[in-house]
Design a protein around this motif. Structure first.
Motif, mmCIF file in Angstrom:
data_model
loop_
_atom_site.group_PDB
_atom_site.id
_atom_site.type_symbol
_atom_site.label_atom_id
_atom_site.label_comp_id
_atom_site.label_asym_id
_atom_site.label_seq_id
_atom_site.Cartn_x
_atom_site.Cartn_y
_atom_site.Cartn_z
ATOM 1 N N SER A 356 21.582 126.198 -27.397
ATOM 2 C CA SER A 356 22.563 125.424 -26.651
ATOM 3 C C SER A 356 22.129 123.963 -26.585
ATOM 4 O O SER A 356 20.948 123.655 -26.422
ATOM 5 C CB SER A 356 22.695 125.999 -25.240
ATOM 6 O OG SER A 356 23.587 125.240 -24.474
ATOM 7 N N VAL A 382 36.995 120.874 -25.258
ATOM 8 C CA VAL A 382 36.166 122.072 -25.410
ATOM 9 C C VAL A 382 36.790 122.900 -26.531
ATOM 10 O O VAL A 382 37.993 123.185 -26.506
ATOM 11 C CB VAL A 382 36.104 122.886 -24.109
ATOM 12 C CG1 VAL A 382 35.385 124.214 -24.334
ATOM 13 C CG2 VAL A 382 35.398 122.083 -23.024
ATOM 14 N N ASP A 474 31.073 121.945 -26.753
ATOM 15 C CA ASP A 474 31.434 121.178 -25.561
ATOM 16 C C ASP A 474 32.161 119.879 -25.911
ATOM 17 O O ASP A 474 32.394 119.566 -27.091
ATOM 18 C CB ASP A 474 30.210 120.928 -24.678
ATOM 19 C CG ASP A 474 29.197 119.966 -25.295
ATOM 20 O OD1 ASP A 474 29.546 119.229 -26.246
ATOM 21 O OD2 ASP A 474 28.039 119.944 -24.824
ATOM 22 N N LYS A 475 32.498 119.104 -24.894
ATOM 23 C CA LYS A 475 33.303 117.896 -25.083
ATOM 24 C C LYS A 475 32.578 116.818 -25.885
ATOM 25 O O LYS A 475 33.213 115.933 -26.461
ATOM 26 C CB LYS A 475 33.707 117.329 -23.715
ATOM 27 C CG LYS A 475 34.609 118.251 -22.911
ATOM 28 C CD LYS A 475 34.862 117.683 -21.525
ATOM 29 C CE LYS A 475 35.685 118.625 -20.665
ATOM 30 N NZ LYS A 475 35.891 118.103 -19.292
ATOM 31 N N ILE A 480 27.577 125.079 -27.177
ATOM 32 C CA ILE A 480 27.339 125.712 -25.877
ATOM 33 C C ILE A 480 26.708 127.077 -26.090
ATOM 34 O O ILE A 480 25.648 127.385 -25.559
ATOM 35 C CB ILE A 480 28.650 125.850 -25.072
ATOM 36 C CG1 ILE A 480 29.222 124.471 -24.753
ATOM 37 C CG2 ILE A 480 28.409 126.645 -23.789
ATOM 38 C CD1 ILE A 480 30.574 124.512 -24.070
ATOM 39 N N ALA A 499 32.748 125.017 -18.988
ATOM 40 C CA ALA A 499 32.622 123.895 -19.925
ATOM 41 C C ALA A 499 33.698 122.841 -19.680
ATOM 42 O O ALA A 499 33.453 121.637 -19.834
ATOM 43 C CB ALA A 499 32.708 124.409 -21.356
#
Length: 503
Positions: A356, A382, A474-475, A480, A499
């Motif tokens: 991660s 996401v 993730d953004k 993740i 998230a």
């Protein structure tokens, strides 16, 4: 009868032990090259070639494809580099959708095939057509052909048995008859195998003996199916009691050889899986529990193969509840530390645990309109990225879960994107899959690996060998987690929502 009583039955009836090598057999295969040559005698076009899929000692435990030319007289030749175990090989004439040859070749084999490409077009696998074999070690093919013919009648007899005892299904009499039938069928298969023993290498004889156990004694999978089809607690208890009739620990096969056959590995794994499923009354269980059972119950080379088999295939997660990536990482590290076989070390080395927080692969791939979509274009979103292939049951299973349990809760969420990534070798298969609605639909971002499949840099980056492959990004474009098939819809939705809240 209460659930507690069912579990008491389980504890009384499930007796297991170490795998017994009663033959004290340790001979395996030498490291040698192999060759298949042959002639297509009918139905050949001037531009035909043979598509060969082979797992030629492939550490990824998957098939590699080769295109083999056919000359004007119909002759072809396939040369294999040095191999140290049986290698499954599948052959089709390019552009046709049926097998002309599907068997396993041993180290040192030199085989010549005479194949009628017209007659070999079967309505089903056992249509009666058998290629003509010559060369060394061909006894295994003749043996397999004889057993395939036997199986046609055996399958019909098994259906008749089910129909005969439908009125007393779930009775002890039913399970006694069923078990006796499976044991008798396997006994007849071994008689056929023994008739060919003089034509088989010692290692191949043991290998086939183990494989036919997996094919003809499907006790675990049969009883799991029976268990899932009844809600009656007395029936469930009776199924568990009868499950204990069959013990892999009593099988007379060589673990040094049996471990090479993935069907037999699946057979042993299924037994422990179903045993645990009964223990938990049909509910899911932890990944680590199965790993520890496999590790403690078996030893030596067979244990190494079983652990690698369990860790490598995503389908083995199907009955795992609350899949914990940390558990997987710990089990993988443990398996790497205890594995001695060089080939398996390569297998496990290629099974990576995705950490991660690491940057996701910066893909730039075409969508259905030909527009290139980049990961960078989706920054601030996401992303649930799902790699799939047409005909992949696990892929369809995951998308069904997504559609039913995830999508309804996120349909109006602007910062969430489902990105579908197809690994097929043709755009026709890709678009067919989209139109079917089984793997994705045209409302999502649908991208294509440009026909390169596992050879694409995206697949190599993640060491992908099979579908589905699902990750959450993730953004900021960082990983993740990797999503396994065993994760519930509720857990996945919770992870996605967490998230979305994060900055």
């Amino acid at each position: 009868m209460a659930t507690k009583t069912i579990r008491t039955f389980y504890n009384l009836c499930i007796c297991v032990g170490m795998f017994i090598n009663t033959d004290a057999f340790a001979q395996t295969w030498p490291n040698l090259p192999a060759k298949i040559s042959g002639k297509i005698i009918n139905g050949l076009n001037s531009n035909d070639s043979i598509v060969v899929n082979i797992n030629e000692d492939n550490p990824k435990w998957s098939y590699k494809k080769k295109i083999v030319p056919i000359n004007a007289d119909g002759f072809f030749q396939i040369l294999l580099d040095t191999i140290h175990q049986p290698s499954a090989i599948r052959m089709v004439i390019k552009g046709r959708n049926y097998m002309i040859f599907e068997r396993e070749i041993e180290p040192g084999d030199s085989l010549f095939l005479e194949i009628d490409a017209v007659v070999s077009n079967p309505a089903n696998k056992y249509s009666g057509y058998m290629p003509k074999y010559s060369g060394n070690n061909v006894g295994k093919y003749r043996c397999d052909d004889s057993i395939a013919i036997f199986r046609q009648g055996w399958d019909n007899q098994r259906k008749n048995l089910y129909n005969q005892f439908v009125a007393c299904r779930y009775s002890d009499e039913y399970y006694t008859k069923l078990y006796e039938f499976l044991q008798t069928g396997y006994g007849k298969v071994i008689m056929i195998l023994d008739n060919f023993k003089g034509q088989l290498s010692p290692a191949m004889y043991e290998y086939l003996k183990a494989r036919y156990i997996a094919f003809y004694v499907p006790w675990s999978s049969t009883l799991r199916s029976e268990y899932s089809q009844t809600n009656n607690l007395d029936n469930k208890a009776r199924i568990i009691k009868n499950f204990g009739r069959y013990q892999p620990s009593k099988l007379v096969v060589s673990p040094d050889i049996a471990g090479y056959d993935t069907f037999f590995l699946g057979h042993l794994f299924s037994h422990i899986q179903v045993e645990t499923w009964f223990e938990y009354d049909g509910k899911k269980y932890s990944f680590k529990l199965i790993y520890e059972k496999l590790k403690s119950r078996y030893s030596g080379f067979l244990r190494e193969r079983l652990l690698a088999y369990f860790l490598y295939w995503p389908g083995n997660m199907l009955y795992v509840e609350n899949y914990d990536p940390a558990d997987f990482a710990a089990c993988l590290a443990d398996a790497k530390s205890i594995t001695k076989d060089p080939w398996l070390k390569k297998v496990l080395a290629q099974k990576t645990f995705l950490k991660s927080g690491t940057a996701a692969y910066p893909f730039a791939l075409p969508d259905t309109s030909g527009k290139i979509v980049k990961l960078a274009d989706l920054k601030g979103k996401v992303i649930l990225l799902d790699l799939w292939g047409l005909g992949c049951s696990g892929c369809a299973q995951f998308y069904q879960l997504f559609e039913k349990e995830i999508q309804p809760h996120l349909a109006n969420e602007p910062n969430f994107k489902f990105v579908s990534l197809n690994a097929d070798n043709s755009t026709e298969r890709w678009t067919t899959g989209i139109k079917s609605g089984k793997y994705t639909n045209d409302h999502h971002i649908n991208l294509y690996l440009e026909g390169k499949g596992v050879k694409h840099p995206f697949a190599k980056f993640y060491s992908i060998v099979s579908a589905p492959f699902i990750i959450l990004i993730d953004k900021q474009g960082n990983l993740i987690t990797k999503i396994e098939l065993g994760l519930s819809g509720a857990e996945l939705l919770k992870t996605i929502k967490t998230a979305l809240i994060a900055q």
